[in-house]
Design an enzyme around this catalytic site. Structure first.
Site, PDB file in Angstrom:
ATOM      1  N   HIS A  11      36.019  34.733  36.342  1.00 36.74           N
ATOM      2  CA  HIS A  11      35.344  34.555  35.466  1.00 36.74           C
ATOM      3  C   HIS A  11      36.162  34.181  34.121  1.00 36.74           C
ATOM      4  O   HIS A  11      36.442  34.514  33.594  1.00 36.74           O
ATOM      5  CB  HIS A  11      34.784  36.055  34.762  1.00 36.74           C
ATOM      6  CG  HIS A  11      34.439  36.551  35.726  1.00 36.74           C
ATOM      7  ND1 HIS A  11      33.760  37.861  35.391  1.00 36.74           N
ATOM      8  CD2 HIS A  11      32.708  36.424  36.070  1.00 36.74           C
ATOM      9  CE1 HIS A  11      32.560  38.118  35.927  1.00 36.74           C
ATOM     10  NE2 HIS A  11      32.264  37.529  36.641  1.00 36.74           N
ATOM     11  N   ASN A  22      38.088  53.336  44.588  1.00 40.12           N
ATOM     12  CA  ASN A  22      37.177  53.337  42.867  1.00 40.12           C
ATOM     13  C   ASN A  22      36.934  55.130  42.480  1.00 40.12           C
ATOM     14  O   ASN A  22      36.270  55.192  43.747  1.00 40.12           O
ATOM     15  CB  ASN A  22      35.879  52.988  43.089  1.00 40.12           C
ATOM     16  CG  ASN A  22      35.417  53.129  41.236  1.00 40.12           C
ATOM     17  OD1 ASN A  22      35.644  53.533  40.845  1.00 40.12           O
ATOM     18  ND2 ASN A  22      34.523  51.829  41.429  1.00 40.12           N
ATOM     19  N   CYS A  35      41.878  17.761  16.089  1.00 35.94           N
ATOM     20  CA  CYS A  35      40.477  17.004  14.654  1.00 35.94           C
ATOM     21  C   CYS A  35      39.805  18.116  13.565  1.00 35.94           C
ATOM     22  O   CYS A  35      38.726  18.223  13.621  1.00 35.94           O
ATOM     23  CB  CYS A  35      39.452  16.698  16.574  1.00 35.94           C
ATOM     24  SG  CYS A  35      38.617  18.031  17.712  1.00 35.94           S
ATOM     25  N   GLY A  86      35.315  56.739  40.434  1.00 39.13           N
ATOM     26  CA  GLY A  86      33.841  56.515  40.862  1.00 39.13           C
ATOM     27  C   GLY A  86      33.056  56.142  42.015  1.00 39.13           C
ATOM     28  O   GLY A  86      33.549  55.331  42.905  1.00 39.13           O
ATOM     29  N   CYS A 141      40.903  23.636  16.651  1.00 41.87           N
ATOM     30  CA  CYS A 141      41.809  22.290  16.684  1.00 41.87           C
ATOM     31  C   CYS A 141      42.902  21.986  15.610  1.00 41.87           C
ATOM     32  O   CYS A 141      42.589  21.419  14.800  1.00 41.87           O
ATOM     33  CB  CYS A 141      40.976  21.651  17.381  1.00 41.87           C
ATOM     34  SG  CYS A 141      42.393  19.701  18.205  1.00 41.87           S
ATOM     35  N   GLN A 162      37.648  39.419  38.818  1.00 42.14           N
ATOM     36  CA  GLN A 162      36.556  39.393  37.696  1.00 42.14           C
ATOM     37  C   GLN A 162      37.361  39.605  36.299  1.00 42.14           C
ATOM     38  O   GLN A 162      36.597  38.968  35.684  1.00 42.14           O
ATOM     39  CB  GLN A 162      35.554  40.344  37.461  1.00 42.14           C
ATOM     40  CG  GLN A 162      35.247  40.197  39.332  1.00 42.14           C
ATOM     41  CD  GLN A 162      33.275  41.634  39.297  1.00 42.14           C
ATOM     42  OE1 GLN A 162      32.572  41.438  38.968  1.00 42.14           O
ATOM     43  NE2 GLN A 162      34.678  42.406  40.097  1.00 42.14           N
TER      44      GLN A 162
HETATM   45  N1  APR Z   1      41.421  52.764  39.090  1.00 42.11           N
HETATM   46  C1  APR Z   1      40.187  51.307  40.250  1.00 42.11           C
HETATM   47  N2  APR Z   1      38.872  51.544  39.935  1.00 42.11           N
HETATM   48  C2  APR Z   1      38.751  51.916  38.321  1.00 42.11           C
HETATM   49  C3  APR Z   1      40.380  52.475  37.062  1.00 42.11           C
HETATM   50  C4  APR Z   1      41.078  53.314  38.552  1.00 42.11           C
HETATM   51  N3  APR Z   1      41.784  53.469  37.236  1.00 42.11           N
HETATM   52  N4  APR Z   1      39.236  53.198  36.249  1.00 42.11           N
HETATM   53  C5  APR Z   1      37.811  53.232  36.087  1.00 42.11           C
HETATM   54  N5  APR Z   1      37.937  52.256  37.696  1.00 42.11           N
HETATM   55  C6  APR Z   1      35.997  51.847  38.570  1.00 42.11           C
HETATM   56  C7  APR Z   1      34.755  52.377  36.987  1.00 42.11           C
HETATM   57  O1  APR Z   1      34.316  53.121  37.900  1.00 42.11           O
HETATM   58  C8  APR Z   1      33.631  51.241  38.098  1.00 42.11           C
HETATM   59  O2  APR Z   1      33.317  51.174  38.728  1.00 42.11           O
HETATM   60  O3  APR Z   1      36.201  50.064  37.618  1.00 42.11           O
HETATM   61  C9  APR Z   1      34.905  50.099  37.841  1.00 42.11           C
HETATM   62  C10 APR Z   1      34.345  48.897  36.071  1.00 42.11           C
HETATM   63  O4  APR Z   1      33.655  48.655  35.859  1.00 42.11           O
HETATM   64  P1  APR Z   1      32.925  47.348  34.994  1.00 42.11           P
HETATM   65  O5  APR Z   1      33.663  48.455  33.592  1.00 42.11           O
HETATM   66  O6  APR Z   1      31.726  46.840  35.010  1.00 42.11           O
HETATM   67  O7  APR Z   1      33.651  46.116  34.866  1.00 42.11           O
HETATM   68  P2  APR Z   1      33.832  44.760  36.440  1.00 42.11           P
HETATM   69  O8  APR Z   1      33.317  45.437  37.664  1.00 42.11           O
HETATM   70  O9  APR Z   1      35.449  44.156  36.616  1.00 42.11           O
HETATM   71  O10 APR Z   1      33.069  44.148  35.365  1.00 42.11           O
HETATM   72  C11 APR Z   1      32.751  42.558  36.036  1.00 42.11           C
HETATM   73  O11 APR Z   1      31.165  42.127  34.078  1.00 42.11           O
HETATM   74  O12 APR Z   1      30.261  41.810  32.085  1.00 42.11           O
HETATM   75  C12 APR Z   1      31.443  40.689  32.881  1.00 42.11           C
HETATM   76  O13 APR Z   1      33.133  39.402  32.824  1.00 42.11           O
HETATM   77  C13 APR Z   1      32.794  41.367  32.506  1.00 42.11           C
HETATM   78  O14 APR Z   1      34.318  40.577  34.661  1.00 42.11           O
HETATM   79  C14 APR Z   1      33.234  41.943  34.169  1.00 42.11           C
HETATM   80  C15 APR Z   1      32.012  41.905  35.072  1.00 42.11           C
END
Ligand code: APR
Length: 259
Positions: free
Chosen positions: A126, A223, A159, A225, A156, A106
């Site tokens: 994305h 993760n 244009c 979290g 651009c 993503q």
């Molecule tokens: N290692 C692994 N995971 C981590 C770390 C780390 N060092 N630090 C944070 N995280 C986890 C957080 O716990 C969270 O679950 O990464 C996740 C980040 O979540 P988001 O910020 O929601 O990012 P993401 O899931 O990629 O979002 C998806 O949402 O708006 C769109 O385009 C945007 O691509 C993005 C998409």
């Protein structure tokens, strides 16, 4: 933690068809902000009192290009100011060891490509930040960095139209080629799916993992979290990606458990 990593390494080593799903958490170890959770980009409102999802939306790019580009430029500067980390390189190495290992990311930072992931097995769902293109005449403009140090929005040279990056902004459709590639590979099935650093906020991110689980495959999450996926996967490695991925790769290589 070692036995947990050994379990994931064993499953990956024994598998052919593998999907690695990545999100902002993988690049958090490069210093990039995540979108949600602690310190996430989406937690607050913009200086204009808008939710960031409104500022970074397709309609805003049309209605107020300068405002949308103010926040696109922030993302661009962050990505250009950092680089791929050992986690990205470990994933690229895994893809070299496993010819049917795919990455579904993503992230728009381009770090998987920079780390050597084969573009033909990398699904950037994305899009990515560069090269820019003109919304009026379609001209390609590779100068993202240069444009970020000039007045916004970038225009651009041919244009005068407003340039934009090939990213999926809020309220925009996913890139057709990427979604077709994802569904084609998903249709072949995966034996192992590992989710790394994502809050799994979108159905097209959760679906491949749930389908693999339902088919009896192995699923894991890396993760620090705890989120919706954490209670679904076979193994939740509750650590930062950078602290896990290099040792995961050395487990896989050391025990030569690749088929
Ligand atoms: N290692 C692994 N995971 C981590 C770390 C780390 N060092 N630090 C944070 N995280 C986890 C957080 O716990 C969270 O679950 O990464 C996740 C980040 O979540 P988001 O910020 O929601 O990012 P993401 O899931 O990629 O979002 C998806 O949402 O708006 C769109 O385009 C945007 O691509 C993005 C998409």
């Amino acid at each position: 933690m070692d036995e947990v990593i050994a379990r994931v390494a064993q499953a990956i080593g024994a598998a052919e068809r593998i999907l690695i799903i990545t999100g902002a958490g993988l690049s958090a170890d490069s210093g990039l902000p995540t979108y949600r959770g602690i310190g996430g980009l989406y937690n607050g409102q913009t200086a204009e009192g808008l939710p960031i999802e409104a500022a970074l939306s397709g309609p805003m790019l049309q209605r107020d290009p300068a405002l949308c580009w103010k926040y696109l430029a922030e993302l661009g500067r962050a990505c250009l100011g950092a680089q791929a980390n050992a986690g990205h390189y470990a994933i690229a190495e895994l893809q070299r060891l496993k010819p049917q290992c795919w990455v579904l990311t993503q992230n728009i930072d381009g770090y998987h490509r920079a780390a050597g992931s084969p573009p033909e097995r990398l699904i950037e769902i994305h899009g990515e930040l560069a090269p820019l293109y003109c919304q009026s005449c379609g001209a390609i403009d590779p100068q993202l960095a240069e444009h970020l140090s000039r007045p916004l929005p970038p225009t651009c040279q041919l244009c005068g139209g407003v340039l934009r990056p090939p990213v999926v902004l809020f309220e925009e459709m996913l890139p057709e080629r990427a979604i077709n590639s994802l569904y084609a590979e998903q249709g072949k099935g995966f034996e192992v799916v590992v989710s790394i650093g994502t809050s799994a906020s979108f159905p097209y991110i959760v679906e491949p993992l749930l389908r693999t689980r339902q088919a009896g495959g192995f699923t894991a999450e890396i993760n620090p979290g705890h989120g919706d996926l954490s209670d679904v996967v076979d193994v939740h490695v509750q650590e930062r990606a950078l602290d896990v991925l290099p040792s995961l790769l050395s487990h896989i290589k050391r025990h030569r458990i690749c088929k």
